[in-house]
Design a protein around this motif. Structure first.
Motif, mmCIF file in Angstrom:
data_model
loop_
_atom_site.group_PDB
_atom_site.id
_atom_site.type_symbol
_atom_site.label_atom_id
_atom_site.label_comp_id
_atom_site.label_asym_id
_atom_site.label_seq_id
_atom_site.Cartn_x
_atom_site.Cartn_y
_atom_site.Cartn_z
ATOM 1 N N ILE A 9 52.204 41.539 42.920
ATOM 2 C CA ILE A 9 50.952 40.873 42.567
ATOM 3 C C ILE A 9 50.951 40.582 41.072
ATOM 4 C CG2 ILE A 9 48.446 41.132 42.452
ATOM 5 C CD1 ILE A 9 48.585 42.760 44.995
ATOM 6 N N TYR A 10 50.547 39.395 40.716
ATOM 7 C CA TYR A 10 50.557 38.970 39.328
ATOM 8 C C TYR A 10 49.148 39.029 38.736
ATOM 9 C CZ TYR A 10 55.356 37.460 39.917
ATOM 10 O OH TYR A 10 56.702 37.438 40.146
ATOM 11 N N TRP A 11 49.041 39.676 37.594
ATOM 12 C CA TRP A 11 47.793 39.781 36.847
ATOM 13 C C TRP A 11 47.809 38.770 35.704
ATOM 14 C CZ3 TRP A 11 43.766 43.307 37.718
ATOM 15 C CH2 TRP A 11 44.015 44.314 38.668
ATOM 16 N N GLN A 12 46.666 38.133 35.473
ATOM 17 C CA GLN A 12 46.503 37.238 34.333
ATOM 18 C C GLN A 12 45.531 37.869 33.343
ATOM 19 O OE1 GLN A 12 45.813 32.989 35.400
ATOM 20 N NE2 GLN A 12 45.686 33.779 37.496
ATOM 21 N N GLU A 13 45.834 37.778 32.058
ATOM 22 C CA GLU A 13 44.910 38.246 31.032
ATOM 23 C C GLU A 13 44.083 37.064 30.547
ATOM 24 O OE1 GLU A 13 46.690 39.973 27.621
ATOM 25 O OE2 GLU A 13 44.835 40.960 26.961
ATOM 26 N N ILE A 14 42.770 37.136 30.784
ATOM 27 C CA ILE A 14 41.863 36.038 30.443
ATOM 28 C C ILE A 14 40.648 36.610 29.722
ATOM 29 C CG2 ILE A 14 40.446 34.134 31.312
ATOM 30 C CD1 ILE A 14 42.173 34.166 33.854
ATOM 31 N N SER A 15 40.509 36.324 28.433
ATOM 32 C CA SER A 15 39.312 36.703 27.671
ATOM 33 C C SER A 15 38.930 38.166 27.851
ATOM 34 C CB SER A 15 38.131 35.797 28.058
ATOM 35 O OG SER A 15 38.415 34.451 27.804
ATOM 36 N N SER A 16 39.860 39.073 27.569
ATOM 37 C CA SER A 16 39.642 40.524 27.670
ATOM 38 C C SER A 16 39.430 40.998 29.100
ATOM 39 C CB SER A 16 38.451 40.968 26.799
ATOM 40 O OG SER A 16 38.694 40.711 25.440
ATOM 41 N N ASN A 17 39.839 40.173 30.062
ATOM 42 C CA ASN A 17 39.800 40.569 31.467
ATOM 43 C C ASN A 17 41.211 40.536 32.035
ATOM 44 O OD1 ASN A 17 36.684 40.309 32.029
ATOM 45 N ND2 ASN A 17 37.278 38.389 31.043
ATOM 46 N N TRP A 18 41.439 41.378 33.038
ATOM 47 C CA TRP A 18 42.668 41.311 33.816
ATOM 48 C C TRP A 18 42.302 40.792 35.196
ATOM 49 C CZ3 TRP A 18 47.458 41.747 31.933
ATOM 50 C CH2 TRP A 18 47.585 42.270 30.645
ATOM 51 N N VAL A 19 42.960 39.720 35.601
ATOM 52 C CA VAL A 19 42.501 38.926 36.738
ATOM 53 C C VAL A 19 43.609 38.750 37.772
ATOM 54 C CG1 VAL A 19 41.560 36.675 37.432
ATOM 55 C CG2 VAL A 19 40.915 37.675 35.213
ATOM 56 N N ILE A 20 43.221 38.877 39.048
ATOM 57 C CA ILE A 20 44.093 38.506 40.170
ATOM 58 C C ILE A 20 43.352 37.453 40.980
ATOM 59 C CG2 ILE A 20 45.461 39.276 42.140
ATOM 60 C CD1 ILE A 20 45.016 42.128 41.276
ATOM 61 N N VAL A 21 44.061 36.382 41.344
ATOM 62 C CA VAL A 21 43.478 35.336 42.180
ATOM 63 C C VAL A 21 44.290 35.225 43.467
ATOM 64 C CG1 VAL A 21 42.803 32.917 42.351
ATOM 65 C CG2 VAL A 21 42.685 34.087 40.136
ATOM 66 N N PRO A 22 43.758 35.727 44.591
ATOM 67 C CA PRO A 22 44.489 35.619 45.857
ATOM 68 C C PRO A 22 44.339 34.227 46.445
ATOM 69 C CG PRO A 22 42.384 36.657 46.234
ATOM 70 C CD PRO A 22 42.476 36.419 44.749
ATOM 71 N N ARG A 23 45.140 33.934 47.437
ATOM 72 C CA ARG A 23 44.983 32.668 48.144
ATOM 73 C C ARG A 23 43.720 32.711 48.996
ATOM 74 N NH1 ARG A 23 51.061 31.286 50.514
ATOM 75 N NH2 ARG A 23 52.120 31.097 48.475
ATOM 76 N N ASN A 24 43.016 31.604 49.079
ATOM 77 C CA ASN A 24 41.820 31.473 49.905
ATOM 78 C C ASN A 24 40.834 32.619 49.674
ATOM 79 O OD1 ASN A 24 43.006 29.176 51.241
ATOM 80 N ND2 ASN A 24 44.201 30.606 52.478
ATOM 81 N N PRO A 25 40.346 32.772 48.446
ATOM 82 C CA PRO A 25 39.446 33.887 48.145
ATOM 83 C C PRO A 25 38.127 33.799 48.906
ATOM 84 C CG PRO A 25 39.493 32.332 46.325
ATOM 85 C CD PRO A 25 40.585 31.913 47.267
ATOM 86 N N ILE A 26 37.576 34.974 49.228
ATOM 87 C CA ILE A 26 36.294 35.045 49.944
ATOM 88 C C ILE A 26 35.187 35.612 49.063
ATOM 89 C CG2 ILE A 26 37.432 35.307 52.180
ATOM 90 C CD1 ILE A 26 36.736 38.298 52.044
ATOM 91 N N GLY A 27 35.511 36.065 47.878
ATOM 92 C CA GLY A 27 34.508 36.623 46.987
ATOM 93 C C GLY A 27 35.134 37.015 45.664
#
Length: 268
Positions: A9-27
């Motif tokens: 799983i790949y994490w992105q660092e965005i504006s002091s956040n660590w973010v994961i974006v899955p395919r077809n997110p539900i929330g």
């Protein structure tokens, strides 16, 4: 920056956040961790957060440094979260469909989510509050107790002010409150009484096996030999026991977020 942390799983660092974006997110889950360990949530809470991502939730785990001014931390955490949302919107990641937003907090992160929900009008379908505590500075920080005889050092807001704010202004109606059987730092009983008075029909309270550190990573590995032997069996059993409490926490959160879903044991 995109980082892979010991997983696929790949994490992105965005504006002091660590973010994961899955395919077809539900929330969307806005996660805030405990004091100090909340600074690197993508590492300290990786197993819990990646499990939520696997269920279809975008993870925005906000990093923060601890201080005595919890109101400022709450304000900055909300600003950082909003910046991450804005970035994802600009990148067309969120799409046009409405995605419900849930707050998830552990320990001090619960207090920060409670302050956000009491001081600001935010779009939250619900909050999950794990191992809430709201100690005075003298109880939370040993050094403060020694200094406090001469200096008036305290968190802002104080524990009592926090309770009053939640009782009078907290606006997140649906809440899951989780405590653990062996958690000596937990103060969920106090919060439960407040939330029962404010939104009694929308509060779910759960007591699970575990302790204050159950949500934090328990990433134990046991390499099997070329031939499975009794030692391997013991190692696998120990690994299963170590994960049991964390797995129960994952399951409880997932069922509350999506009660119609059926979760297999493999998905834990």
């Amino acid at each position: 920056m995109i980082t892979r942390i010991m997983s696929n799983i790949y994490w992105q660092e965005i504006s002091s956040n660590w973010v994961i974006v899955p395919r077809n997110p539900i929330g969307i889950v806005h996660f805030l961790g405990g004091a100090f360990v909340g600074y690197l949530p993508h590492i300290t809470y990786r197993l819990l957060l990646e499990n939520l991502s696997a269920k279809g939730f975008i993870i925005i785990a906000t990093s923060f440094l601890n201080s005595l001014d919890h109101i400022t931390i709450a304000k900055q955490a909300l600003l950082d979260f909003d910046q991450a949302l804005l970035y994802l919107q600009k990148k067309s990641v969120l799409g046009k469909a409405y995605l419900p937003i849930y707050g998830v907090g552990h320990s001090m992160g619960c207090k920060i989510h409670l302050l956000i929900g009491s001081l600001y009008k935010v779009d939250r379908v619900g909050n999950i509050l794990i191992s809430f505590n709201n100690y005075a500075a003298s109880d939370a920080i040993p050094l403060v107790e020694k200094l406090n005889s001469n200096l008036n050092i305290e968190f802002t807001p104080t524990p009592q002010e926090t309770q009053d704010l939640v009782h009078e202004n907290y606006n997140i109606r649906r809440n899951l409150l989780i405590r653990f059987t062996h958690d000596t730092l937990d103060q969920s009983t106090i919060l439960r009484k407040i939330l029962q008075q404010r939104f009694p029909e929308m509060l779910t309270a759960k007591t699970l096996q575990g302790n204050h550190f159950t949500p934090i990573n328990q990433d134990l590995s046991w390499k099997l030999g070329r031939e499975f032997n009794p030692l391997d069996a013991m190692g696998q059993w120990l690994r299963q026991e170590a994960y049991r409490d964390l797995n129960q926490l994952k399951y409880t959160i997932n069922v509350w977020l999506n009660p119609l879903a059926i979760f297999s044991r493999k998905s834990l």
